[in-house]
Enzyme design. Structure first.
Site, PDB file in Angstrom:
ATOM      1  N   HIS A 474       8.211   4.139   0.506  1.00 46.56           N
ATOM      2  CA  HIS A 474       7.635   3.421   1.652  1.00 46.56           C
ATOM      3  C   HIS A 474       6.274   4.023   2.022  1.00 46.56           C
ATOM      4  O   HIS A 474       5.286   3.301   2.164  1.00 46.56           O
ATOM      5  CB  HIS A 474       8.637   3.502   2.815  1.00 46.56           C
ATOM      6  CG  HIS A 474       8.131   3.015   4.136  1.00 46.56           C
ATOM      7  ND1 HIS A 474       8.451   1.780   4.643  1.00 46.56           N
ATOM      8  CD2 HIS A 474       7.325   3.608   5.067  1.00 46.56           C
ATOM      9  CE1 HIS A 474       7.865   1.623   5.826  1.00 46.56           C
ATOM     10  NE2 HIS A 474       7.182   2.728   6.106  1.00 46.56           N
ATOM     11  N   GLU A 475       6.230   5.342   2.169  1.00 43.74           N
ATOM     12  CA  GLU A 475       4.957   5.980   2.553  1.00 43.74           C
ATOM     13  C   GLU A 475       3.906   5.776   1.463  1.00 43.74           C
ATOM     14  O   GLU A 475       2.742   5.506   1.757  1.00 43.74           O
ATOM     15  CB  GLU A 475       5.149   7.477   2.844  1.00 43.74           C
ATOM     16  CG  GLU A 475       6.126   7.806   3.976  1.00 43.74           C
ATOM     17  CD  GLU A 475       5.836   7.095   5.297  1.00 43.74           C
ATOM     18  OE1 GLU A 475       4.689   6.676   5.520  1.00 43.74           O
ATOM     19  OE2 GLU A 475       6.778   6.934   6.100  1.00 43.74           O
ATOM     20  N   HIS A 478       2.430   2.415   1.695  1.00 44.04           N
ATOM     21  CA  HIS A 478       1.478   2.279   2.800  1.00 44.04           C
ATOM     22  C   HIS A 478       0.035   2.469   2.310  1.00 44.04           C
ATOM     23  O   HIS A 478      -0.891   1.898   2.885  1.00 44.04           O
ATOM     24  CB  HIS A 478       1.760   3.306   3.910  1.00 44.04           C
ATOM     25  CG  HIS A 478       2.689   2.806   4.970  1.00 44.04           C
ATOM     26  ND1 HIS A 478       2.593   1.547   5.513  1.00 44.04           N
ATOM     27  CD2 HIS A 478       3.729   3.418   5.602  1.00 44.04           C
ATOM     28  CE1 HIS A 478       3.548   1.403   6.433  1.00 44.04           C
ATOM     29  NE2 HIS A 478       4.251   2.513   6.493  1.00 44.04           N
ATOM     30  N   GLU A 535       4.354  -2.541   7.487  1.00 43.51           N
ATOM     31  CA  GLU A 535       5.644  -1.866   7.350  1.00 43.51           C
ATOM     32  C   GLU A 535       6.558  -2.639   6.398  1.00 43.51           C
ATOM     33  O   GLU A 535       7.303  -2.036   5.624  1.00 43.51           O
ATOM     34  CB  GLU A 535       6.312  -1.698   8.715  1.00 43.51           C
ATOM     35  CG  GLU A 535       5.570  -0.765   9.663  1.00 43.51           C
ATOM     36  CD  GLU A 535       5.474   0.660   9.146  1.00 43.51           C
ATOM     37  OE1 GLU A 535       6.330   1.070   8.316  1.00 43.51           O
ATOM     38  OE2 GLU A 535       4.537   1.367   9.553  1.00 43.51           O
ATOM     39  N   ASP A 539       8.247  -1.420   3.088  1.00 46.62           N
ATOM     40  CA  ASP A 539       9.702  -1.449   2.879  1.00 46.62           C
ATOM     41  C   ASP A 539      10.051  -2.122   1.546  1.00 46.62           C
ATOM     42  O   ASP A 539      10.908  -1.635   0.807  1.00 46.62           O
ATOM     43  CB  ASP A 539      10.399  -2.217   4.019  1.00 46.62           C
ATOM     44  CG  ASP A 539      10.551  -1.366   5.283  1.00 46.62           C
ATOM     45  OD1 ASP A 539      10.370  -0.136   5.209  1.00 46.62           O
ATOM     46  OD2 ASP A 539      10.847  -1.951   6.346  1.00 46.62           O
TER      47      ASP A 539
HETATM   48 ZN   LIG Z   1       5.833   3.036   7.658  1.00 46.48          ZN
END
Ligand SMILES: [Zn+2]
Length: 639
Positions: A474-475, A478, A535, A539
């Site tokens: 997830h990070e 980003h 986000e 995800d």
């Molecule tokens: Zn996040």
């Protein structure tokens, strides 16, 4: 788990149902999930550390600070006895406000004390030259959580606005104001003007919208206010340039300020000063603050016990002293090594997926790979701890808090115009969270989240990849979401995408936006696909990277026999259950509504069901039939 629910219909319920049913929302919480269970465990450790430290007979200077801060925070008798004495100097300044110059001077000095009136100052790397820090001034100064609360016309907003007006009135009254009824109405009207002048949250997601660099002359011509007074009070009269988020807000500000009488400005400043300090004032203020912000706005039934709040305040004020002992107690052995190995696996997985993304072209793909290789990973705790040497802590809680807030503000303010310190952390080690920072092109995973149920160095990797592995993916994603993709590998905001490829990215993001906009969290309350876009992209990418990394890992290392047929699940199914379960969360309906408007993350149910319904491997693992809710015919795919 709730085995009675079909995993192909509602996987979140299938993975979390048992926990959700047996873990009602605690009275002193607004939302409670696996993140909060871990936070509570971390807070228990911090409480032990603080009580032990406070009892040390001959403490080091740092132990003395920690112990004194903790003791003063818990001393309700002293807080009650002190009354509003600690705010007297600020109130004296506020009483002197007669015009815009007075207002700006007091606003600067309040900002230094953590009271964010009119607008907010942030210190961040220059988006276009990320090795240097600059100042960002952003719209703000509202007492309600979002501009929508001032402008929305449905009954819920009207009722909350009315509750807010009464709350402002009672706070002013408690502080001895006359004419509090009229002033509260005028404060609400003033904030409504500020709300109108600001941009909606979704629009500010675009980093180009947040970046408008001006020099001091440019600031004055955009916004005709006596700015020197603000910069002097904030301790940086020399500041030559800054960025405005957005300029239109600052252009509107002088007219808004001129439209109200000085007594309204003073009431506005006074209310926000009381509001910021409310949790640290005598119980009449604390209770009134809780009645509106806890009960009415967020559906919280009881105020949290003092010790819990004091643990969190101490972490905020002295986090890099407190964090050292936390790390020593809770982040030992092979944790760092295993976590780093997993990050490498996730990065390899991201790289392995790039060639199959048909919407990219070769040059953009190569640049994306370069950006990924340039990511800096920080795990557990900072290499270099912050020095609190010049921060004085004594017996007065409010004074301690003021000193710690000003210490932090001054540290940040000094960094404006200076080279960025790459070793800095923006979260403390016990925090149950992680972040990607686009300007630094770095991923940061505090020790606080590298714990069960996210991670344990001796757990079957099936569960680690489902848990923290997804967070790592997830990070990483980003760095390539709708905001992150606009920064290059060096952290510079610049266009590195071929226009046609950027267009195809936008089309794919649109698919995600539309999908999440269709999700309803309560009857009539939908998610904002635009607010949560970054986000959601993270995800979707996160679970995919982590799933692929898990398979690659298993190919090399084999599957852990301890996780064989655990609860009758295959490894593949267990991976997804481990993922689903980290998001199990109960919340009050009021809080869900606040979050739908303000949180850039989706509701937990959709943080699980959204990504999995769009990952064909999930449908295969649970033998879902094509066309079932968790295996739709059309899926969104970005990374
Ligand atoms: Zn996040």
């Amino acid at each position: 788990m709730d085995r009675a629910t079909d995993p192909c219909t509602d996987f979140y319920r299938y993975a979390c149902g048992g926990w959700l049913d047996s873990t009602p929302l605690p009275n002193d919480e607004t939302r409670y999930g696996k993140f909060h269970v871990l936070r509570d465990r971390n807070n228990e450790t911090l409480r032990e550390i603080l009580e032990t430290t406070a009892a040390v007979a001959s403490p080091t200077p740092e132990q003395a600070k920690l112990g004194q801060f903790w003791r003063a925070c818990n001393d309700e008798g002293a807080i009650e006895a002190a009354g509003l004495r600690g705010l007297a100097p600020l109130f004296a300044e506020i009483d002197g406000v007669r015009d815009a110059a007075g207002l700006l001077a007091v606003a600067g000095s309040l900002q230094r004390r953590g009271v964010k009136v009119l607008f907010e100052l942030d210190v961040e790397p220059d988006y276009k030259a990320p090795e240097i820090n600059i100042a960002y001034l952003s719209q703000g100064g509202l007492g309600l959580p979002d501009r929508e609360y001032y402008l929305g016309t449905d009954a819920g907003f009207v009722a909350l606005r009315d509750g807010y007006r009464k709350h402002v009135e009672r706070m002013l009254e408690l502080a001895g104001a006359e004419d509090a009824d009229r002033l509260a109405g005028d404060v609400l009207a003033f904030e409504t003007q500020l709300a109108k002048a600001g941009l909606p949250r979704e629009q500010l997601r675009d980093p180009e919208q947040r970046y408008h660099k001006v020099d001091r002359a440019g600031l004055s011509s955009t916004s005709a206010l006596p700015w020197d007074a603000w910069f002097t009070a904030a301790g940086r009269p020399d500041l030559a340039e800054l960025s405005l988020t957005p300029p239109s807000y600052f252009a509107a500000l002088p007219g808004i300020v001129a439209s109200v009488k000085p007594d309204v400005l003073r009431a506005y400043l006074q209310f926000h000063t009381l509001h910021t300090a409310a949790d640290h004032l005598p119980s009449a203020f604390e209770q009134e603050n809780f009645a509106f912000y806890g009960k009415a706005l967020r559906g919280q039934k009881q105020i949290a016990p003092r010790w819990k709040r004091c643990v969190e305040i101490t972490d905020r004020a002295l986090g890099e002293i407190l964090g050292r002992d936390f790390v020593a107690k809770r982040f030992g052995g092979k944790s760092r090594e295993v976590a780093l190995g997993m990050i490498r696996d996730i990065e390899s997985s991201f790289a392995a997926g790039l060639p199959s993304l048909g919407w990219m072209d070769e040059p953009t793909r190569a640049q994306a790979l370069g950006k990924m290789h340039a990511i800096v990973n920080k795990i557990g705790y900072p290499e270099k701890w912050r020095d609190y040497g010049s921060l004085a802590i004594g017996d007065d809680h409010l004074a301690n808090l003021a000193a710690a807030t000003a210490f932090d503000f001054d540290r940040r303010a000094r960094e404006i115009g200076q080279a960025v310190d790459d070793s800095q952390w923006y979260m403390t080690p016990p925090t149950v969270n992680a972040y990607y920072n686009a300007s630094g092109n770095e991923m940061v995973f505090p020790a606080g989240i590298l714990q069960p149920p996210f991670f344990a160095s001796d757990w079957p990797m099936t569960m680690n990849f489902g848990g923290i592995g997804m967070v790592m993916g997830h990070e990483l994603t980003h760095g390539f979401d709708d905001q992150g993709r606009k920064f290059d590998g060096a952290g510079t905001l610049r266009e590195w995408w071929a226009p046609a490829v950027a267009g195809r990215f936008e089309d794919r993001a649109e698919c995600v936006d539309e999908l999440y906009s269709s999700y309803e969290i309560q009857p009539g309350v939908k998610l904002s696909g635009k607010l949560t876009l970054g986000e959601n992209i993270a995800d979707l990418g996160g679970i995919k990277q982590s799933h692929r990394a898990f398979h690659q890992w298993a190919k090399t290392n084999g599957l852990d026999p301890r996780a064989e047929a655990l609860d009758g699940l295959t490894h593949e199914q267990l991976f997804f259950v481990a993922f689903g379960q980290i998001w199990c969360t109960n919340a009050s309906p009021e809080t869900e509504r606040v979050l739908a408007l303000t949180d850039s993350h989706s509701h937990p149910r959709y943080r699980v069901n959204g990504p999995l319904a769009n990952l064909p491997e999930f449908g295969e693992a649970f033998a879902c039939e094509p066309g079932e809710p968790m295996r739709p015919a059309n899926v969104c795919e970005v990374w």
